[in-house]
Motif scaffolding. Sequence first.
Motif, PDB file in Angstrom:
ATOM      1  N   SER A  40       0.831  -1.212   0.000  1.00  0.00           N
ATOM      2  CA  SER A  40       0.000   0.000   0.000  1.00  0.00           C
ATOM      3  C   SER A  40       0.865   1.262   0.000  1.00  0.00           C
ATOM      4  O   SER A  40       0.535   2.251  -0.661  1.00  0.00           O
ATOM      5  CB  SER A  40      -0.985   0.002   1.166  1.00  0.00           C
ATOM      6  OG  SER A  40      -0.326   0.122   2.407  1.00  0.00           O
ATOM      7  N   LEU A  41       1.990   1.230   0.714  1.00  0.00           N
ATOM      8  CA  LEU A  41       2.928   2.351   0.693  1.00  0.00           C
ATOM      9  C   LEU A  41       3.510   2.537  -0.708  1.00  0.00           C
ATOM     10  O   LEU A  41       3.613   3.657  -1.213  1.00  0.00           O
ATOM     11  CB  LEU A  41       4.063   2.120   1.692  1.00  0.00           C
ATOM     12  CG  LEU A  41       3.718   2.205   3.171  1.00  0.00           C
ATOM     13  CD1 LEU A  41       4.838   1.599   4.009  1.00  0.00           C
ATOM     14  CD2 LEU A  41       3.454   3.642   3.586  1.00  0.00           C
ATOM     15  N   GLU A  42       3.868   1.416  -1.326  1.00  0.00           N
ATOM     16  CA  GLU A  42       4.444   1.469  -2.666  1.00  0.00           C
ATOM     17  C   GLU A  42       3.426   1.989  -3.681  1.00  0.00           C
ATOM     18  O   GLU A  42       3.742   2.851  -4.511  1.00  0.00           O
ATOM     19  CB  GLU A  42       4.941   0.083  -3.065  1.00  0.00           C
ATOM     20  CG  GLU A  42       5.739   0.066  -4.344  1.00  0.00           C
ATOM     21  CD  GLU A  42       6.384  -1.280  -4.566  1.00  0.00           C
ATOM     22  OE1 GLU A  42       7.612  -1.304  -4.682  1.00  0.00           O
ATOM     23  OE2 GLU A  42       5.655  -2.293  -4.631  1.00  0.00           O
ATOM     24  N   GLU A  43       2.196   1.501  -3.600  1.00  0.00           N
ATOM     25  CA  GLU A  43       1.142   1.943  -4.513  1.00  0.00           C
ATOM     26  C   GLU A  43       0.846   3.431  -4.350  1.00  0.00           C
ATOM     27  O   GLU A  43       0.505   4.112  -5.318  1.00  0.00           O
ATOM     28  CB  GLU A  43      -0.125   1.118  -4.306  1.00  0.00           C
ATOM     29  CG  GLU A  43       0.000  -0.302  -4.821  1.00  0.00           C
ATOM     30  CD  GLU A  43      -1.165  -1.196  -4.407  1.00  0.00           C
ATOM     31  OE1 GLU A  43      -2.162  -0.696  -3.840  1.00  0.00           O
ATOM     32  OE2 GLU A  43      -1.058  -2.412  -4.640  1.00  0.00           O
ATOM     33  N   ALA A  44       0.986   3.952  -3.133  1.00  0.00           N
ATOM     34  CA  ALA A  44       0.751   5.376  -2.882  1.00  0.00           C
ATOM     35  C   ALA A  44       1.941   6.233  -3.335  1.00  0.00           C
ATOM     36  O   ALA A  44       1.851   7.465  -3.339  1.00  0.00           O
ATOM     37  CB  ALA A  44       0.473   5.605  -1.398  1.00  0.00           C
ATOM     38  N   GLY A  45       3.050   5.583  -3.691  1.00  0.00           N
ATOM     39  CA  GLY A  45       4.220   6.307  -4.167  1.00  0.00           C
ATOM     40  C   GLY A  45       5.026   6.994  -3.083  1.00  0.00           C
ATOM     41  O   GLY A  45       5.780   7.922  -3.369  1.00  0.00           O
ATOM     42  N   VAL A  46       4.903   6.540  -1.824  1.00  0.00           N
ATOM     43  CA  VAL A  46       5.616   7.187  -0.719  1.00  0.00           C
ATOM     44  C   VAL A  46       6.747   6.335  -0.145  1.00  0.00           C
ATOM     45  O   VAL A  46       7.539   6.824   0.658  1.00  0.00           O
ATOM     46  CB  VAL A  46       4.652   7.597   0.426  1.00  0.00           C
ATOM     47  CG1 VAL A  46       3.604   8.578  -0.092  1.00  0.00           C
ATOM     48  CG2 VAL A  46       3.988   6.392   1.067  1.00  0.00           C
ATOM     49  N   LEU A  47       6.851   5.087  -0.557  1.00  0.00           N
ATOM     50  CA  LEU A  47       7.850   4.181   0.006  1.00  0.00           C
ATOM     51  C   LEU A  47       9.206   4.376  -0.666  1.00  0.00           C
ATOM     52  O   LEU A  47       9.324   4.288  -1.887  1.00  0.00           O
ATOM     53  CB  LEU A  47       7.401   2.729  -0.156  1.00  0.00           C
ATOM     54  CG  LEU A  47       8.319   1.668   0.436  1.00  0.00           C
ATOM     55  CD1 LEU A  47       8.420   1.825   1.944  1.00  0.00           C
ATOM     56  CD2 LEU A  47       7.810   0.278   0.080  1.00  0.00           C
ATOM     57  N   LEU A  48      10.232   4.655   0.144  1.00  0.00           N
ATOM     58  CA  LEU A  48      11.600   4.759  -0.361  1.00  0.00           C
ATOM     59  C   LEU A  48      12.382   3.485  -0.093  1.00  0.00           C
ATOM     60  O   LEU A  48      13.146   3.032  -0.936  1.00  0.00           O
ATOM     61  CB  LEU A  48      12.312   5.963   0.262  1.00  0.00           C
ATOM     62  CG  LEU A  48      11.709   7.324  -0.081  1.00  0.00           C
ATOM     63  CD1 LEU A  48      12.430   8.432   0.665  1.00  0.00           C
ATOM     64  CD2 LEU A  48      11.740   7.568  -1.585  1.00  0.00           C
ATOM     65  N   SER A  49      12.222   2.899   1.105  1.00  0.00           N
ATOM     66  CA  SER A  49      12.897   1.648   1.419  1.00  0.00           C
ATOM     67  C   SER A  49      12.293   1.020   2.664  1.00  0.00           C
ATOM     68  O   SER A  49      11.630   1.692   3.446  1.00  0.00           O
ATOM     69  CB  SER A  49      14.404   1.860   1.631  1.00  0.00           C
ATOM     70  OG  SER A  49      14.640   2.590   2.809  1.00  0.00           O
ATOM     71  N   VAL A  50      12.544  -0.275   2.806  1.00  0.00           N
ATOM     72  CA  VAL A  50      12.136  -1.030   3.996  1.00  0.00           C
ATOM     73  C   VAL A  50      13.245  -2.017   4.325  1.00  0.00           C
ATOM     74  O   VAL A  50      13.753  -2.690   3.435  1.00  0.00           O
ATOM     75  CB  VAL A  50      10.840  -1.846   3.771  1.00  0.00           C
ATOM     76  CG1 VAL A  50      10.496  -2.660   5.016  1.00  0.00           C
ATOM     77  CG2 VAL A  50       9.685  -0.980   3.356  1.00  0.00           C
ATOM     78  N   ASP A  51      13.596  -2.076   5.582  1.00  0.00           N
ATOM     79  CA  ASP A  51      14.485  -3.122   6.070  1.00  0.00           C
ATOM     80  C   ASP A  51      13.868  -3.692   7.334  1.00  0.00           C
ATOM     81  O   ASP A  51      13.658  -2.958   8.302  1.00  0.00           O
ATOM     82  CB  ASP A  51      15.884  -2.574   6.412  1.00  0.00           C
ATOM     83  CG  ASP A  51      16.735  -2.367   5.183  1.00  0.00           C
ATOM     84  OD1 ASP A  51      16.881  -3.322   4.395  1.00  0.00           O
ATOM     85  OD2 ASP A  51      17.256  -1.255   5.002  1.00  0.00           O
ATOM     86  N   ILE A  52      13.553  -4.970   7.308  1.00  0.00           N
ATOM     87  CA  ILE A  52      13.160  -5.683   8.516  1.00  0.00           C
ATOM     88  C   ILE A  52      14.426  -6.414   8.960  1.00  0.00           C
ATOM     89  O   ILE A  52      15.033  -7.152   8.182  1.00  0.00           O
ATOM     90  CB  ILE A  52      11.997  -6.662   8.255  1.00  0.00           C
ATOM     91  CG1 ILE A  52      10.786  -5.903   7.711  1.00  0.00           C
ATOM     92  CG2 ILE A  52      11.664  -7.435   9.524  1.00  0.00           C
ATOM     93  CD1 ILE A  52      10.222  -4.827   8.628  1.00  0.00           C
TER      94      ILE A  52
END
Length: 125
Positions: free
Chosen positions: A35-47
């Motif tokens: 959902s973050l990616e679809e909204a165009g706001v996601l830069l990166s994720v690290d778990i």
Amino acid sequence: MRYALLLNNPEPTDVGITEEDMEPARAAFDAYAKSLEEAGVLLSVDILQPVASSTTLTLRNGSLQIQDGPFADTKEKLNGVFVLDVPDLDAALAWAEKCPAAQYGVIEIRPSALFFADGQWQSTS
């Protein structure tokens, strides 16, 4: 504006959560990231891997010290980071509220001051 959502919560093994118990959480995080990616706001994720796999390094007064494990032994541990590009703190808070980790941990929302991209440091202001 860039914001880091710092996910702090007990590790699953610390609170008796099994691999089987983790499946719904993984699905929830997958949906959240998409959902973050679809909204165009996601830069990166690290778990992050469990804190037991961490190594801590300090260099004080010219003395290098390396130790296994985290810097501080706390109940809640840094377990992941989402970096977002959103208009303001209100938007970052709205996304943090939707994060599955908000239901069982603490999410620290911190604005970025600088970031490194395209071979140079850039200011977020």
